[in-house]
Write a protein that holds these residues in place. Structure first.
Motif, PDB file in Angstrom:
ATOM      1  N   ALA A   7     -22.634  40.074 -12.445  1.00  0.00           N
ATOM      2  CA  ALA A   7     -23.437  39.615 -13.586  1.00  0.00           C
ATOM      3  C   ALA A   7     -24.855  40.162 -13.450  1.00  0.00           C
ATOM      4  N   TRP A   8     -25.448  40.468 -14.602  1.00  0.00           N
ATOM      5  CA  TRP A   8     -26.819  40.962 -14.667  1.00  0.00           C
ATOM      6  C   TRP A   8     -27.688  39.929 -15.388  1.00  0.00           C
ATOM      7  N   ARG A   9     -28.942  39.803 -14.933  1.00  0.00           N
ATOM      8  CA  ARG A   9     -29.888  38.885 -15.588  1.00  0.00           C
ATOM      9  C   ARG A   9     -31.275  39.523 -15.586  1.00  0.00           C
ATOM     10  N   VAL A  10     -31.846  39.665 -16.792  1.00  0.00           N
ATOM     11  CA  VAL A  10     -33.180  40.260 -16.904  1.00  0.00           C
ATOM     12  C   VAL A  10     -34.215  39.238 -16.459  1.00  0.00           C
ATOM     13  N   ILE A  11     -35.034  39.623 -15.508  1.00  0.00           N
ATOM     14  CA  ILE A  11     -36.130  38.769 -15.056  1.00  0.00           C
ATOM     15  C   ILE A  11     -37.424  39.148 -15.766  1.00  0.00           C
ATOM     16  N   GLU A  12     -37.674  40.425 -15.885  1.00  0.00           N
ATOM     17  CA  GLU A  12     -38.888  40.900 -16.576  1.00  0.00           C
ATOM     18  C   GLU A  12     -38.582  42.242 -17.244  1.00  0.00           C
ATOM     19  N   TYR A  13     -38.869  42.329 -18.552  1.00  0.00           N
ATOM     20  CA  TYR A  13     -38.652  43.589 -19.263  1.00  0.00           C
ATOM     21  C   TYR A  13     -39.756  44.585 -18.909  1.00  0.00           C
ATOM     22  N   PRO A  14     -39.425  45.865 -18.861  1.00  0.00           N
ATOM     23  CA  PRO A  14     -40.470  46.864 -18.578  1.00  0.00           C
ATOM     24  C   PRO A  14     -41.353  47.109 -19.789  1.00  0.00           C
ATOM     25  N   GLN A  15     -42.525  47.625 -19.546  1.00  0.00           N
ATOM     26  CA  GLN A  15     -43.409  48.121 -20.606  1.00  0.00           C
ATOM     27  C   GLN A  15     -43.447  49.640 -20.502  1.00  0.00           C
ATOM     28  N   LEU A  18     -42.265  54.359 -17.747  1.00  0.00           N
ATOM     29  CA  LEU A  18     -42.486  52.936 -17.521  1.00  0.00           C
ATOM     30  C   LEU A  18     -43.886  52.701 -16.971  1.00  0.00           C
ATOM     31  N   SER A  19     -44.687  51.959 -17.728  1.00  0.00           N
ATOM     32  CA  SER A  19     -46.035  51.614 -17.264  1.00  0.00           C
ATOM     33  C   SER A  19     -46.011  50.368 -16.378  1.00  0.00           C
ATOM     34  N   THR A  20     -45.103  49.440 -16.636  1.00  0.00           N
ATOM     35  CA  THR A  20     -44.795  48.345 -15.712  1.00  0.00           C
ATOM     36  C   THR A  20     -43.290  48.368 -15.501  1.00  0.00           C
ATOM     37  N   PRO A  21     -42.821  48.241 -14.258  1.00  0.00           N
ATOM     38  CA  PRO A  21     -41.429  48.568 -13.954  1.00  0.00           C
ATOM     39  C   PRO A  21     -40.400  47.575 -14.460  1.00  0.00           C
ATOM     40  N   GLY A  22     -40.772  46.297 -14.618  1.00  0.00           N
ATOM     41  CA  GLY A  22     -39.774  45.310 -14.988  1.00  0.00           C
ATOM     42  C   GLY A  22     -38.833  45.023 -13.824  1.00  0.00           C
ATOM     43  N   LEU A  23     -37.921  44.085 -14.013  1.00  0.00           N
ATOM     44  CA  LEU A  23     -37.017  43.674 -12.937  1.00  0.00           C
ATOM     45  C   LEU A  23     -35.743  43.080 -13.524  1.00  0.00           C
ATOM     46  N   ILE A  24     -34.594  43.444 -12.948  1.00  0.00           N
ATOM     47  CA  ILE A  24     -33.324  42.882 -13.375  1.00  0.00           C
ATOM     48  C   ILE A  24     -32.538  42.470 -12.126  1.00  0.00           C
ATOM     49  N   GLU A  25     -31.856  41.350 -12.225  1.00  0.00           N
ATOM     50  CA  GLU A  25     -31.127  40.802 -11.079  1.00  0.00           C
ATOM     51  C   GLU A  25     -29.626  41.072 -11.225  1.00  0.00           C
ATOM     52  N   LEU A  26     -29.021  41.520 -10.129  1.00  0.00           N
ATOM     53  CA  LEU A  26     -27.582  41.697 -10.056  1.00  0.00           C
ATOM     54  C   LEU A  26     -27.014  40.649  -9.104  1.00  0.00           C
ATOM     55  N   SER A  27     -26.021  39.930  -9.539  1.00  0.00           N
ATOM     56  CA  SER A  27     -25.345  38.973  -8.664  1.00  0.00           C
ATOM     57  C   SER A  27     -23.858  39.268  -8.643  1.00  0.00           C
ATOM     58  N   GLY A  28     -23.195  38.882  -7.563  1.00  0.00           N
ATOM     59  CA  GLY A  28     -21.771  39.131  -7.439  1.00  0.00           C
ATOM     60  C   GLY A  28     -21.222  38.528  -6.165  1.00  0.00           C
ATOM     61  N   THR A  29     -19.986  38.841  -5.898  1.00  0.00           N
ATOM     62  CA  THR A  29     -19.297  38.335  -4.712  1.00  0.00           C
ATOM     63  C   THR A  29     -18.699  39.504  -3.948  1.00  0.00           C
ATOM     64  N   GLU A  30     -18.956  39.504  -2.637  1.00  0.00           N
ATOM     65  CA  GLU A  30     -18.356  40.494  -1.745  1.00  0.00           C
ATOM     66  C   GLU A  30     -17.282  39.797  -0.919  1.00  0.00           C
ATOM     67  N   VAL A  52     -18.477  36.174   0.071  1.00  0.00           N
ATOM     68  CA  VAL A  52     -19.913  35.937   0.230  1.00  0.00           C
ATOM     69  C   VAL A  52     -20.592  36.282  -1.095  1.00  0.00           C
ATOM     70  N   ASP A  53     -21.318  35.318  -1.633  1.00  0.00           N
ATOM     71  CA  ASP A  53     -22.090  35.571  -2.853  1.00  0.00           C
ATOM     72  C   ASP A  53     -23.425  36.217  -2.494  1.00  0.00           C
ATOM     73  N   PHE A  54     -23.935  37.026  -3.399  1.00  0.00           N
ATOM     74  CA  PHE A  54     -25.220  37.685  -3.141  1.00  0.00           C
ATOM     75  C   PHE A  54     -25.991  37.846  -4.448  1.00  0.00           C
ATOM     76  N   THR A  55     -27.259  38.104  -4.316  1.00  0.00           N
ATOM     77  CA  THR A  55     -28.101  38.540  -5.434  1.00  0.00           C
ATOM     78  C   THR A  55     -28.914  39.738  -4.967  1.00  0.00           C
ATOM     79  N   ALA A  56     -29.267  40.597  -5.909  1.00  0.00           N
ATOM     80  CA  ALA A  56     -30.096  41.762  -5.613  1.00  0.00           C
ATOM     81  C   ALA A  56     -31.073  41.967  -6.755  1.00  0.00           C
ATOM     82  N   HIS A  57     -32.261  42.433  -6.404  1.00  0.00           N
ATOM     83  CA  HIS A  57     -33.252  42.784  -7.416  1.00  0.00           C
ATOM     84  C   HIS A  57     -33.178  44.286  -7.662  1.00  0.00           C
ATOM     85  N   CYS A  58     -33.021  44.667  -8.901  1.00  0.00           N
ATOM     86  CA  CYS A  58     -32.863  46.078  -9.265  1.00  0.00           C
ATOM     87  C   CYS A  58     -33.982  46.503 -10.210  1.00  0.00           C
ATOM     88  N   ARG A  59     -34.316  47.756 -10.149  1.00  0.00           N
ATOM     89  CA  ARG A  59     -35.372  48.297 -11.007  1.00  0.00           C
ATOM     90  C   ARG A  59     -34.750  48.963 -12.233  1.00  0.00           C
TER      91      ARG A  59
END
Length: 377
Positions: A284-292, A312-324, A331-338
């Motif tokens: 699953a993906w979840r937007v934390i901050e949209y880029p400018q 991109l003048s500000t990078p923004g941030l999107i979260e990836l979550s899943g299960t390994e 094991v559940d995890f989350t990752a911050h992606c650009r």
């Protein structure tokens, strides 16, 4: 078309000033079309309709078929059926076919762009036709000291001009449209069918952004020179909105690498727990901050125009979550992606909105990239 033999075709010259174009054409109308008796009169009446700004009447002199635009769908069967319809439009005709969006400038509004006049018309001797069975009439038009001559082919059976339009394509630019005299034409950047550009009546046109007018003559294939984009703040904001909408559409895809999106993983993910993980399920993906964004005009790799790149003048941030899955258990995890827009381009629309497009959609790909490594914090 092979050159006409002078032994079979004797030309007689008829010089006309624009105001005398109708001198050889009777002034009565049948079904909005002036009655004509010779190929020269057909061409003269056609050009007069254009000079009058009467596109509807001008079209009555053309052997032209218009086909609906291609379907905006990934259904290959629907697109194949459309292509068959398009091909059938040529059947039994010496003329040509255009799709609807290619007729955007075959209107009275577009015809008033620049004043021009008919200088001369040269026609074949009566009952003389070339090897294609058409009578070729040459007409010269001019404006502001410039002139050009076009060859019009008239079918003697139908009295229709089979090649009465010019064909104009536009060099790459940051606009999804072309505009002349307030008339807007969609360049079809999202169409699976590239097409042949816009059909133009003979005449002179002053397209927005051009340094000088363009002369159009029948049978011509011309590329309108590129115009360097000059985006302003409203354009930047429009692209930012379009990018955010594209990100939202991408984020609902429950896969590691959403297709045509400015983020994704190749499978090796750096989690927020400082671990290298793989997403086996529950992605699953979840937007934390949209880029400018900022916009940058860049010459295309081919050097034939311009692209509007998204920086991109500000990078923004999107979260990836899943299960390994492990032998000892999941094991559940989350990752911050650009976000990464290196391979994206923007197009400005006539209605002050914008489109963003993965360049893979234009040139082929895909590109391999990962935005979920080196992002542990």
């Amino acid at each position: 078309m092979p050159p006409t033999s002078p032994r079979r075709l004797t030309k007689r010259r008829i010089a006309w000033i624009a105001v005398f174009v109708l001198a050889l054409v009777p002034t009565y109308v049948t079904q909005d079309r002036l009655r004509t008796d010779t190929p020269e009169e057909v061409v003269g009446a056609y050009l007069q309709a254009i000079l009058d700004g009467d596109a509807e009447r001008a079209l009555t002199y053309l052997d032209l078929r218009i086909v609906e635009n291609p379907p905006q769908t990934e259904d290959e069967d629907a697109y194949t059926a459309w292509r068959e319809d398009y091909s059938r439009a040529f059947a039994g005709s010496q003329g040509r076919a255009l799709i609807e969006r290619e007729t955007a400038f075959l209107t009275g509004d577009a015809l008033g762009s620049v004043n021009w006049n008919v200088i001369a018309i040269e026609g074949p001797e009566e009952d003389a036709f070339d090897l294609d069975g058409v009578a070729t009439v040459e007409a010269t038009i001019g404006y502001e000291g410039r002139s050009g001559t076009g060859a019009f082919d008239v079918d003697p059976v139908t009295d229709l001009i089979t090649n009465g339009l010019a064909q104009a394509t536009f060099a790459p630019s940051g606009n999804s449209f072309a505009r002349v005299a307030g008339q807007v034409g969609d360049r079809g950047i999202n169409d699976p069918f590239i097409g042949n550009g816009f059909g133009l009546f003979p005449g002179v046109y002053e397209f927005d952004g051009m340094d000088s007018p363009v002369m159009a003559l029948p049978g011509q294939r011309g590329v309108i020179p590129p115009v360097e984009p000059d985006p302003g703040e409203e354009d930047r904001l429009a692209v930012e909105v379009a990018l955010a909408a594209a990100i939202d559409d991408c984020a609902i895809q429950a896969v590691e690498a959403p297709a045509g999106c400015p983020f994704g993983s190749d499978g090796d993910i750096d989690s927020t727990d400082m671990e290298r993980v793989h997403a086996d399920r529950n992605i699953a993906w979840r937007v934390i901050e949209y880029p400018q964004v900022d916009l940058e005009s860049v010459v295309t790799e081919a050097g034939d125009g311009w692209e509007l790149h998204i920086v991109l003048s500000t990078p923004g941030l999107i979260e990836l979550s899943g299960t390994e899955d492990h032998d000892e258990g999941p094991v559940d995890f989350t990752a911050h992606c650009r976000f990464d827009t290196e391979h994206m381009v923007a197009y400005l629309n006539a209605d002050e909105t914008a489109n963003v497009m993965w360049r893979n959609d234009i040139y082929g790909g895909p590109y391999d990239f990962d935005t979920c490594r080196g992002t542990e914090t």
